[in-house]
Write an enzyme that holds these catalytic residues in place. Structure first.
Site, PDB file in Angstrom:
ATOM      1  N   LYS A 285      84.502 -13.389   7.850  1.00  0.00           N
ATOM      2  CA  LYS A 285      84.875 -14.780   7.387  1.00  0.00           C
ATOM      3  C   LYS A 285      84.158 -15.844   7.703  1.00  0.00           C
ATOM      4  CE  LYS A 285      88.284 -16.513  10.434  1.00  0.00           C
ATOM      5  NZ  LYS A 285      88.520 -17.789  10.737  1.00  0.00           N
TER       6      LYS A 285
ATOM      7  N   LYS B  26      91.641 -23.204  20.265  1.00  0.00           N
ATOM      8  CA  LYS B  26      91.874 -22.288  19.026  1.00  0.00           C
ATOM      9  C   LYS B  26      93.129 -22.534  18.589  1.00  0.00           C
ATOM     10  CE  LYS B  26      87.876 -20.170  19.292  1.00  0.00           C
ATOM     11  NZ  LYS B  26      87.009 -20.149  18.103  1.00  0.00           N
TER      12      LYS B  26
ATOM     13  N   GLY C 226      90.168 -24.158  10.489  1.00  0.00           N
ATOM     14  CA  GLY C 226      88.880 -25.184  11.089  1.00  0.00           C
ATOM     15  C   GLY C 226      87.928 -25.437  10.350  1.00  0.00           C
TER      16      GLY C 226
ATOM     17  N   SER D  85      78.476 -20.698  21.322  1.00  0.00           N
ATOM     18  CA  SER D  85      78.435 -20.146  19.870  1.00  0.00           C
ATOM     19  C   SER D  85      77.088 -20.426  19.142  1.00  0.00           C
ATOM     20  CB  SER D  85      79.743 -20.675  19.208  1.00  0.00           C
ATOM     21  OG  SER D  85      81.035 -19.892  19.886  1.00  0.00           O
TER      22      SER D  85
ATOM     23  N   ASP E 194      85.636 -15.250  20.107  1.00  0.00           N
ATOM     24  CA  ASP E 194      86.883 -14.488  19.227  1.00  0.00           C
ATOM     25  C   ASP E 194      86.627 -13.142  20.037  1.00  0.00           C
ATOM     26  OD1 ASP E 194      87.373 -16.735  17.859  1.00  0.00           O
ATOM     27  OD2 ASP E 194      85.980 -16.275  15.999  1.00  0.00           O
TER      28      ASP E 194
ATOM     29  N   SER F 162      82.992 -27.205  19.510  1.00  0.00           N
ATOM     30  CA  SER F 162      82.996 -26.265  18.333  1.00  0.00           C
ATOM     31  C   SER F 162      81.502 -26.427  17.840  1.00  0.00           C
ATOM     32  CB  SER F 162      84.073 -26.699  17.397  1.00  0.00           C
ATOM     33  OG  SER F 162      83.969 -25.841  16.398  1.00  0.00           O
ATOM     34  N   SER F 163      81.168 -25.128  17.684  1.00  0.00           N
ATOM     35  CA  SER F 163      79.750 -25.103  16.898  1.00  0.00           C
ATOM     36  C   SER F 163      79.934 -25.416  15.341  1.00  0.00           C
ATOM     37  CB  SER F 163      79.133 -23.744  17.002  1.00  0.00           C
ATOM     38  OG  SER F 163      79.836 -22.626  16.227  1.00  0.00           O
ATOM     39  N   GLN F 164      81.272 -25.460  14.714  1.00  0.00           N
ATOM     40  CA  GLN F 164      81.480 -25.870  13.667  1.00  0.00           C
ATOM     41  C   GLN F 164      81.014 -27.294  13.080  1.00  0.00           C
ATOM     42  OE1 GLN F 164      85.619 -24.938  12.688  1.00  0.00           O
ATOM     43  NE2 GLN F 164      84.962 -22.536  12.625  1.00  0.00           N
TER      44      GLN F 164
ATOM     45  N   ARG G 113      80.666 -19.988   4.880  1.00  0.00           N
ATOM     46  CA  ARG G 113      79.200 -20.678   4.717  1.00  0.00           C
ATOM     47  C   ARG G 113      78.563 -20.590   3.212  1.00  0.00           C
ATOM     48  NH1 ARG G 113      80.683 -19.732   9.845  1.00  0.00           N
ATOM     49  NH2 ARG G 113      79.596 -21.163  11.576  1.00  0.00           N
TER      50      ARG G 113
END
Length: 423
Positions: A21, A333, A91, A192, A306, A164-166, A26
């Site tokens: 996912k 989360k 997210g 992460s 995760d 969050s690394s996002q 990406r």
């Protein structure tokens, strides 16, 4: 949807792991920004990935799906969206495309579901404002709407590394489209980090150059994305639940499509299960996993949040007390997993405690009961694997939540011989 499982049951047979996912998100975002056709083979077909696919279509990508392969033709200029982009509960979709929207001179609106709206976004909005874009966020009974308008001028931005690394990945995808160079400074430890490394690898494949020095990322701008092809690795975050199930059930399963040497950050799961006592044989991209006597373990989850849910379940069946450290980000989360997973496992008789940044699990087996995913996909999968190893009947409410990341989860359990009743 209610799923009923009578335990204990063995797992036997062969399944194929779903596509990653994280990697699919990406690859799709990079394809939107690239000139020419990008092909993506083996992409995840989960709800979250579908949200990103529909979002890049809204922003101007021409996407075709042929025999399971995605062909995406990008755009040099993001399309103006009349309607809000619906990110659902994803997210990654919201965070990546919020940053990307900051590069467009036209206003883009992104919509988040009620549960997604509760997850952090503010640090990312502040960072892209520092780089020259404008943002507003408004809440309503159904969630929230984020409005973003560029251009992204460039400069320096600071972002926390422990939420969050996002956030960082989103900025890395947007920064090459800025007017001038961008430097991103990560405050504190970048948790992460392997997921940021995955973003950097995808960007490199699309011709983007980024200089990395510890927690500082320097992105020359402007740069042009170029089209490429992707072979999506298998998703270890999802397969971890099947592997845990095999460990608990004591039988052997085979999972194809998993490459231990891939960039999938959660491939590290194979190292910890080896210490726990599972027998793992790897031939090419196929894993054979066999359960055995489970030993207690210690695992640092700072880079792999995760993996905490399947490891908590394994800990319930290990002999002794296991520790999972670096867990504080689990509160951000889909649910606060520092509460929801111990609560559901606790109904089954699990002994799970939280102290500071450490979860401790004392093994001893579980007893079947009524469970609820709380609409969190990884809670649902944790409950299912726990139910397979438990004594007696279990039911899991809101089990359809698994479609967020692993829509074939219950079908794969059936393929592995588990008897499941669905209501």
């Amino acid at each position: 949807m209610i799923v009923r499982i009578k335990g204990p049951q063995p797992l036997m047979g062969t399944v194929r792991a779903p596509g990653s996912k994280a990697y699919t998100h990406r690859a799709l975002v990079a394809s939107l920004l690239s000139q020419g056709e990008t092909t993506i083979q083996g992409a995840s077909e989960c709800d979250d990935a579908h949200r990103t696919l529909e979002a890049i279509r809204s922003l101007g990508a021409r996407v075709q799906i042929q025999n399971g392969r995605i062909v995406s033709s990008g755009t040099e200029k993001l399309a103006s969206c009349i309607d809000p982009i619906d990110c659902g509960e994803s997210g990654a979709t919201l965070r990546f495309l919020t940053a990307i929207a900051g590069t467009s001179p036209t206003r883009t609106t992104l919509r988040a579901s009620e549960s997604l709206a509760k997850r952090p976004l503010e640090p990312l909005l502040k960072a892209i404002e520092t780089l020259g874009a404008s943002t507003t966020i408004s809440e309503n009974k159904n969630g929230s709407e984020v409005k973003v308008q560029g251009p992204l001028k460039g400069g320096e931005a600071w972002i926390p590394g422990n939420i969050s690394s996002q956030f960082i990945s989103g900025l890395l995808f947007a920064a090459p489209l800025a007017t001038t160079d961008v430097t991103i400074h990560v405050n504190g430890r970048l948790e992460s980090r392997p997921y940021v490394e995955m973003s950097l690898d995808v960007l490199k494949r699309h011709g983007i150059s980024i200089d990395v020095e510890d927690n500082d990322f320097h992105i020359p701008a402007p740069q042009k994305y170029t089209a490429t092809s992707h072979d999506v690795p298998g998703d270890f975050s999802s397969a971890a639940f099947l592997i845990a199930g095999a460990g608990i059930a004591g039988e052997e399963i085979t999972i194809s499509g998993l490459n231990p040497g891939s960039l999938e950050p959660d491939a590290v799961f194979l190292k910890v299960i080896n210490r726990i006592g599972l027998e793992v044989k790897n031939v090419g991209q196929t894993l054979k996993v066999k359960g055995s006597k489970l030993e207690p373990f210690v695992f640092d989850a700072v880079n792999n949040p995760d993996l905490v849910p399947p490891l908590e379940v394994l800990g319930c069946f290990a002999k002794g007390t296991s520790e999972i450290r670096g867990v504080k980000r689990l509160r951000y989360k889909e649910t606060n997993r520092l509460q929801t997973i111990p609560a559901e496992l606790g109904k089954m008789g699990a002994k799970v405690s939280l102290s500071d940044d450490v979860v401790k699990i004392t093994g001893g087996g579980l007893v079947g009961c009524e469970l609820d995913s709380k609409h969190d996909h990884r809670v649902a999968m944790s409950c299912a694997i726990a139910s397979i190893g438990a004594s007696g009947d279990s039911s899991i409410r809101n089990a359809e939540a698994v479609s967020k990341s692993y829509p074939e989860f219950f079908q794969d359990l059936i393929r592995l011989g588990v008897e499941i009743n669905v209501e």
